[in-house]
Design a protein around this motif. Sequence first.
Motif, short mmCIF file in Angstrom:
data_model
loop_
_atom_site.label_atom_id
_atom_site.label_comp_id
_atom_site.label_asym_id
_atom_site.label_seq_id
_atom_site.Cartn_x
_atom_site.Cartn_y
_atom_site.Cartn_z
N GLY A 43 0.82 -1.20 0.00
CA GLY A 43 0.00 0.00 0.00
C GLY A 43 0.85 1.26 0.00
O GLY A 43 2.09 1.21 -0.01
N LEU A 44 0.18 2.38 0.01
CA LEU A 44 0.85 3.68 -0.04
C LEU A 44 1.76 3.84 1.18
O LEU A 44 1.33 3.67 2.33
CB LEU A 44 -0.21 4.78 -0.08
CG LEU A 44 0.26 6.22 -0.17
CD1 LEU A 44 1.18 6.43 -1.36
CD2 LEU A 44 -0.95 7.15 -0.27
N SER A 45 3.03 4.14 0.91
CA SER A 45 4.09 4.29 1.91
C SER A 45 4.49 2.98 2.55
O SER A 45 5.26 2.97 3.51
CB SER A 45 3.70 5.31 2.99
OG SER A 45 3.69 6.62 2.46
N GLY A 46 4.00 1.84 2.04
CA GLY A 46 4.41 0.54 2.55
C GLY A 46 5.71 0.08 1.91
O GLY A 46 6.43 0.84 1.26
N ASN A 47 6.02 -1.21 2.08
CA ASN A 47 7.24 -1.74 1.47
C ASN A 47 7.12 -3.24 1.30
O ASN A 47 6.27 -3.90 1.91
CB ASN A 47 8.47 -1.36 2.28
CG ASN A 47 8.65 -2.17 3.55
OD1 ASN A 47 9.31 -3.20 3.55
ND2 ASN A 47 8.05 -1.71 4.65
N ALA A 48 7.97 -3.81 0.45
CA ALA A 48 7.89 -5.22 0.08
C ALA A 48 8.06 -6.16 1.26
O ALA A 48 7.47 -7.25 1.28
CB ALA A 48 8.94 -5.52 -1.00
N ARG A 49 8.85 -5.78 2.25
CA ARG A 49 9.11 -6.68 3.38
C ARG A 49 7.85 -6.98 4.17
O ARG A 49 7.78 -8.01 4.87
CB ARG A 49 10.16 -6.07 4.30
CG ARG A 49 11.58 -6.12 3.77
CD ARG A 49 12.54 -5.44 4.73
NE ARG A 49 12.46 -6.02 6.06
CZ ARG A 49 12.81 -5.37 7.17
NH1 ARG A 49 13.22 -4.10 7.11
NH2 ARG A 49 12.72 -5.95 8.35
N LEU A 50 6.85 -6.12 4.10
CA LEU A 50 5.60 -6.39 4.81
C LEU A 50 4.91 -7.66 4.31
O LEU A 50 4.04 -8.21 4.99
CB LEU A 50 4.66 -5.19 4.68
CG LEU A 50 4.94 -4.05 5.66
CD1 LEU A 50 4.32 -2.76 5.16
CD2 LEU A 50 4.40 -4.40 7.04
N TRP A 51 5.30 -8.13 3.12
CA TRP A 51 4.72 -9.35 2.57
C TRP A 51 5.50 -10.60 2.95
O TRP A 51 5.11 -11.72 2.57
CB TRP A 51 4.67 -9.25 1.04
CG TRP A 51 3.67 -8.28 0.50
CD1 TRP A 51 3.92 -7.08 -0.10
CD2 TRP A 51 2.24 -8.44 0.48
NE1 TRP A 51 2.74 -6.48 -0.49
CE2 TRP A 51 1.70 -7.29 -0.14
CE3 TRP A 51 1.38 -9.44 0.93
CZ2 TRP A 51 0.33 -7.13 -0.33
CZ3 TRP A 51 0.00 -9.27 0.76
CH2 TRP A 51 -0.50 -8.12 0.13
N ASP A 52 6.61 -10.48 3.68
CA ASP A 52 7.50 -11.62 3.87
C ASP A 52 6.79 -12.84 4.46
O ASP A 52 6.99 -13.97 3.99
CB ASP A 52 8.67 -11.24 4.79
CG ASP A 52 9.79 -10.51 4.07
OD1 ASP A 52 9.61 -10.17 2.88
OD2 ASP A 52 10.85 -10.28 4.70
N GLU A 53 5.98 -12.65 5.48
CA GLU A 53 5.34 -13.80 6.13
C GLU A 53 4.32 -14.46 5.21
O GLU A 53 4.16 -15.70 5.23
CB GLU A 53 4.69 -13.36 7.43
CG GLU A 53 5.69 -12.96 8.51
CD GLU A 53 5.03 -12.53 9.79
OE1 GLU A 53 4.85 -13.38 10.68
OE2 GLU A 53 4.66 -11.33 9.91
#
Length: 287
Positions: A43-53
Amino acid sequence: MAPTDERVRVADAVYLHVRRWPGSDAAAGGAPTRKRPFLLVPGLSGNARLWDEVARELSAAGHPVHAVDPRSHGDSDAPPEGYDTGTAAEDLAALGVPGAIVVGHAWGGDVAVVLAAKHPEAAAALALVDGGWLDLSAEFTSWEDCEQALRPPDIDGLPAEELRGYLRRGHPDWSGEAIEATLGNMRIWPDGTLSRRLPVDRHMRIVRSMWDDPPQRYYPSVSVPVLLVPALPAEHRQARRARVDAAAGALGDATVRPYLGADHDLHAQHPRELAADLLALAARIGD
């Protein structure tokens, strides 16, 4: 198998950071998996690592996974232009991941819708995670009101430990990994203070794009199955559900999977459950 981090050219002098996981066959040293890839968009201002799990679960089931940082997000380049939904969708098309199940969180859902509408070869299905159906011009009476409400606070210079504590108190059911990934939305300087990776002015250019170019206008051109995954907290639940149902009705082949009482960041709060829903979507379209 640990992910690899790559930089992929998507436009002249613009490289995006992509975090890639192999399918389980490749991870075990066997032949590359033939299962359909997932493309994960924050999402806006998010990043790819938030999807790691989530990504680990998808990869363990045999699917290659590609999680991307848009411009000025995470470890991607920060060019002076290109902060709008349409450009973000063109950047995804340039990654060269055809036939993917494209999963977008929040504004990333808008980007996924535009990608599927303009580049049908890029998407075999969409999963819109608490986003992809918000029409800001229907929520606010004027752009000025919208701008005032959605302008993020200036937190540059805040101690990182202060934000870490705030996240832990506010989200006690998130893993430590999710907390640290959320901190990855910011740069942490040697003195321990933070600054935004996506500056406020660029953030607001994207918000203006959401105002001017809502995803609903692209729905008629989306021809693939769509899974809508709303977070429905108790507050305003009925109105939120009505927006989601309206989006599902406007899309040709849509299914709604609500998460009652959940946080907006479903991938941080419920990664395994969300991954299971995404794998069910993959099985539905034939992996």
